[in-house]
Design an enzyme around this catalytic site. Structure first.
Site, mmCIF file in Angstrom:
data_model
loop_
_atom_site.group_PDB
_atom_site.id
_atom_site.type_symbol
_atom_site.label_atom_id
_atom_site.label_comp_id
_atom_site.label_asym_id
_atom_site.label_seq_id
_atom_site.Cartn_x
_atom_site.Cartn_y
_atom_site.Cartn_z
ATOM 1 N N HIS A 60 -3.143 3.097 22.550
ATOM 2 C CA HIS A 60 -2.247 3.292 21.393
ATOM 3 C C HIS A 60 -2.864 4.372 20.501
ATOM 4 O O HIS A 60 -3.696 4.082 19.646
ATOM 5 C CB HIS A 60 -2.093 1.971 20.629
ATOM 6 C CG HIS A 60 -1.161 2.038 19.465
ATOM 7 N ND1 HIS A 60 0.070 1.423 19.451
ATOM 8 C CD2 HIS A 60 -1.263 2.653 18.260
ATOM 9 C CE1 HIS A 60 0.669 1.656 18.298
ATOM 10 N NE2 HIS A 60 -0.128 2.394 17.548
ATOM 11 N N GLU A 69 3.384 9.249 5.150
ATOM 12 C CA GLU A 69 3.927 8.292 4.170
ATOM 13 C C GLU A 69 3.650 8.696 2.719
ATOM 14 O O GLU A 69 4.236 8.134 1.808
ATOM 15 C CB GLU A 69 3.350 6.886 4.403
ATOM 16 C CG GLU A 69 3.895 6.194 5.627
ATOM 17 C CD GLU A 69 2.962 6.303 6.819
ATOM 18 O OE1 GLU A 69 2.297 7.346 6.959
ATOM 19 O OE2 GLU A 69 2.926 5.345 7.616
ATOM 20 N N TYR A 129 8.935 4.008 15.429
ATOM 21 C CA TYR A 129 9.124 2.757 14.673
ATOM 22 C C TYR A 129 10.575 2.274 14.741
ATOM 23 O O TYR A 129 10.844 1.092 14.803
ATOM 24 C CB TYR A 129 8.792 2.994 13.194
ATOM 25 C CG TYR A 129 7.379 2.720 12.752
ATOM 26 C CD1 TYR A 129 6.304 2.872 13.616
ATOM 27 C CD2 TYR A 129 7.116 2.334 11.438
ATOM 28 C CE1 TYR A 129 5.006 2.640 13.178
ATOM 29 C CE2 TYR A 129 5.833 2.104 10.996
ATOM 30 C CZ TYR A 129 4.779 2.251 11.867
ATOM 31 O OH TYR A 129 3.508 2.019 11.421
ATOM 32 N N ARG A 162 8.407 -0.791 6.655
ATOM 33 C CA ARG A 162 8.823 0.515 7.183
ATOM 34 C C ARG A 162 9.670 0.379 8.458
ATOM 35 O O ARG A 162 10.001 1.353 9.100
ATOM 36 C CB ARG A 162 7.591 1.384 7.495
ATOM 37 C CG ARG A 162 6.867 1.874 6.260
ATOM 38 C CD ARG A 162 5.479 2.351 6.612
ATOM 39 N NE ARG A 162 4.625 1.235 7.028
ATOM 40 C CZ ARG A 162 3.408 1.382 7.546
ATOM 41 N NH1 ARG A 162 2.916 2.585 7.737
ATOM 42 N NH2 ARG A 162 2.695 0.321 7.874
ATOM 43 N N HIS A 223 -2.006 -4.279 16.150
ATOM 44 C CA HIS A 223 -2.489 -4.548 14.778
ATOM 45 C C HIS A 223 -2.609 -6.057 14.538
ATOM 46 O O HIS A 223 -2.384 -6.527 13.414
ATOM 47 C CB HIS A 223 -1.582 -3.939 13.693
ATOM 48 C CG HIS A 223 -1.121 -2.530 13.947
ATOM 49 N ND1 HIS A 223 -1.939 -1.571 14.478
ATOM 50 C CD2 HIS A 223 0.082 -1.926 13.730
ATOM 51 C CE1 HIS A 223 -1.251 -0.433 14.580
ATOM 52 N NE2 HIS A 223 -0.032 -0.629 14.143
ATOM 53 N N ARG A 226 -4.699 -7.353 11.516
ATOM 54 C CA ARG A 226 -4.512 -6.665 10.234
ATOM 55 C C ARG A 226 -4.647 -7.590 9.024
ATOM 56 O O ARG A 226 -4.868 -7.108 7.908
ATOM 57 C CB ARG A 226 -3.187 -5.915 10.202
ATOM 58 C CG ARG A 226 -1.955 -6.779 10.128
ATOM 59 C CD ARG A 226 -0.691 -5.927 10.128
ATOM 60 N NE ARG A 226 -0.643 -5.021 9.008
ATOM 61 C CZ ARG A 226 -0.141 -3.775 9.064
ATOM 62 N NH1 ARG A 226 0.322 -3.299 10.188
ATOM 63 N NH2 ARG A 226 -0.107 -3.023 7.988
ATOM 64 N N ASP A 282 -5.607 3.257 17.639
ATOM 65 C CA ASP A 282 -4.605 3.734 16.671
ATOM 66 C C ASP A 282 -5.058 5.095 16.130
ATOM 67 O O ASP A 282 -4.696 5.490 15.025
ATOM 68 C CB ASP A 282 -4.411 2.727 15.530
ATOM 69 C CG ASP A 282 -3.062 2.879 14.816
ATOM 70 O OD1 ASP A 282 -2.199 3.625 15.314
ATOM 71 O OD2 ASP A 282 -2.901 2.265 13.745
ATOM 72 N N SER A 286 -1.940 7.332 10.547
ATOM 73 C CA SER A 286 -2.299 7.254 9.135
ATOM 74 C C SER A 286 -2.464 5.781 8.805
ATOM 75 O O SER A 286 -1.794 4.929 9.382
ATOM 76 C CB SER A 286 -1.217 7.870 8.263
ATOM 77 O OG SER A 286 -0.084 7.031 8.242
HETATM 78 ZN ZN ZN Z 1 1.322 0.968 14.005
#
Ligand code: ZN
Length: 386
Positions: A60, A69, A129, A162, A223, A226, A282, A286
């Site tokens: 990823h 963003e 996304y 998002r 994630h 997280r 990742d 960002s």
């Molecule tokens: Zn992500």
């Protein structure tokens, strides 16, 4: 031809001290002793005291940049080859991310082709996304079946402010298209899910599986470290499905995230089979942090190198066996994404390997049988790499 002599080989399971012969980008033989083939140009590499592990598979990575963003100046740049190989990464899966509006899948595909030209192996996920996702040929299934480099879809955002909040039906349709495209194209068709900060984050996945014929293993939620509540849920979800741990973000959000190196032990103690766990960096993504009102207060970019560092920290700091820690960044992602010849050392596999010194630092990296890092020096460079 490269002949590595007397390496302590981890395939990732320990094979003991072996000689390893590579030619034509492949591993030709792994034997107790291999004589240098006469009359052929062979480079003999003495490896006494070095451990040979499979080249890392980073599943990823925002290879063509991501983010934005915080406005146009916060778009992250394309990654250089060096940022991957210096972390022992010889296979990468690229994806788009938050910005499926001003960026496109085409540039991720071309970046993957570029990495292939530069010597490593690269694939991509179509989509971004948003749902419906941007694609190359108008449909996720067509992309996955017809385009060799496209092996799945993602990262599709769920449980995040998002996301486009796909309905369960949309999620099912997307996964079904990825699955049928994958059957036709001989791939895995994994749906990579960006998991956000919303409560009960796995709910949409459970529902999609419950209301369809899909298996939980069609999805790879990322994630999963997280915050503490998603990690707690991951301990349950991971018994049936796959769990991806993000390695690059922890140093920036230590107050919220679970340190990746600690997750292997915590997940397996909770009964998650280690085969269900992957790490990914990742990288290039960002890492924005928003306050209660949704204002951006912090933004940094993830480093691919974190994949190697966290995997090694699991061994050095948490006492995880090397052969177990290796799985999450080699054989597991290669198996889950069905990457031929990747993630394992053995006859017929691709010539992707990292040689570690006694202190588990990187001495050499080879990708498809060619030197990337030699004696700690980066010898392969991306075309525009400084
Ligand atoms: Zn992500």
């Amino acid at each position: 031809m490269l002949l590595f002599q007397k390496c302590d080989v981890y395939a990732p399971e320990p094979l003991g001290i072996k000689d390893v012969l590579m030619a034509g980008g492949k591993i030709l033989a792994v034997e107790d002793e291999i004589a240098a083939p006469a009359g052929l140009p062979v480079t003999v590499v003495p490896c006494g005291g070095l451990k040979m592990i499979p080249g890392l598979v980073d599943c990823h990575v925002h290879i063509a940049g991501a983010g934005g963003e915080g406005g146009p100046s916060t778009r992250t740049p394309e990654l250089h080859l060096g940022s991957l190989i210096r972390g022992g990464i010889t296979s990468v899966i690229g994806c788009l991310g938050t910005d499926g509006l001003t960026r496109n899948v085409e540039s991720v595909l071309m970046k993957a082709k570029g990495f292939r030209e530069e010597g490593i192996s690269a694939w991509i996920l179509t989509g971004a996304y948003q749902v419906p996702p941007p694609t190359l040929l108008g449909d996720v299934g067509r992309d996955v079946s017809l385009i060799e480099e496209v092996i799945g879809v993602g990262e599709i955002a769920i449980s995040d402010h998002r996301t486009s909040f796909p309905t369960i039906e949309e999620l099912i349709r997307l996964a079904e298209h990825a699955r049928v495209g994958a059957m036709l194209g001989g791939k895995a068709g994994i749906v990579n899910l960006h998991m956000g900060d919303a409560q009960d984050p796995f709910h949409p996945v459970y529902e999609a599986v419950r209301r369809s014929e899909l298996k939980p293993t069609q999805f790879l939620p990322t994630h999963c470290n997280r915050n503490d509540y998603i990690f707690e849920d991951a301990k349950e979800y991971g018994k049936e499905g796959f769990i991806d741990i993000t390695t690059s973000s922890y140093p920036f959000f230590p107050e919220y995230e679970i340190k990746p190196s600690k997750t292997i032990g915590l997940l397996t103690d909770a009964g998650v089979p280690v085969e269900h766990v992957t790490f990914s960096s990742d990288g290039g993504g960002s890492l924005p942090h928003f306050d209660e009102e949704g204002n951006l207060v912090k933004l940094v970019s993830g480093a691919p190198r974190s994949l190697f560092d966290e995997m090694i920290a699991a061994v050095a700091e948490e006492g995880v066996a090397l052969e177990t820690a290796l799985m999450v960044a080699t054989s597991n992602p290669a198996g889950i994404f069905k990457l031929p010849g990747k993630g394992r050392l053995g006859e017929g596999q691709d010539g992707d390997a990292v040689l570690l010194r006694e202190d588990l630092t990187i001495a050499h990296v080879v990708a498809r049988g060619e030197w990337m890092i030699r004696d700690g020096e980066q010898v392969a460079k991306g075309r525009f790499e400084p």
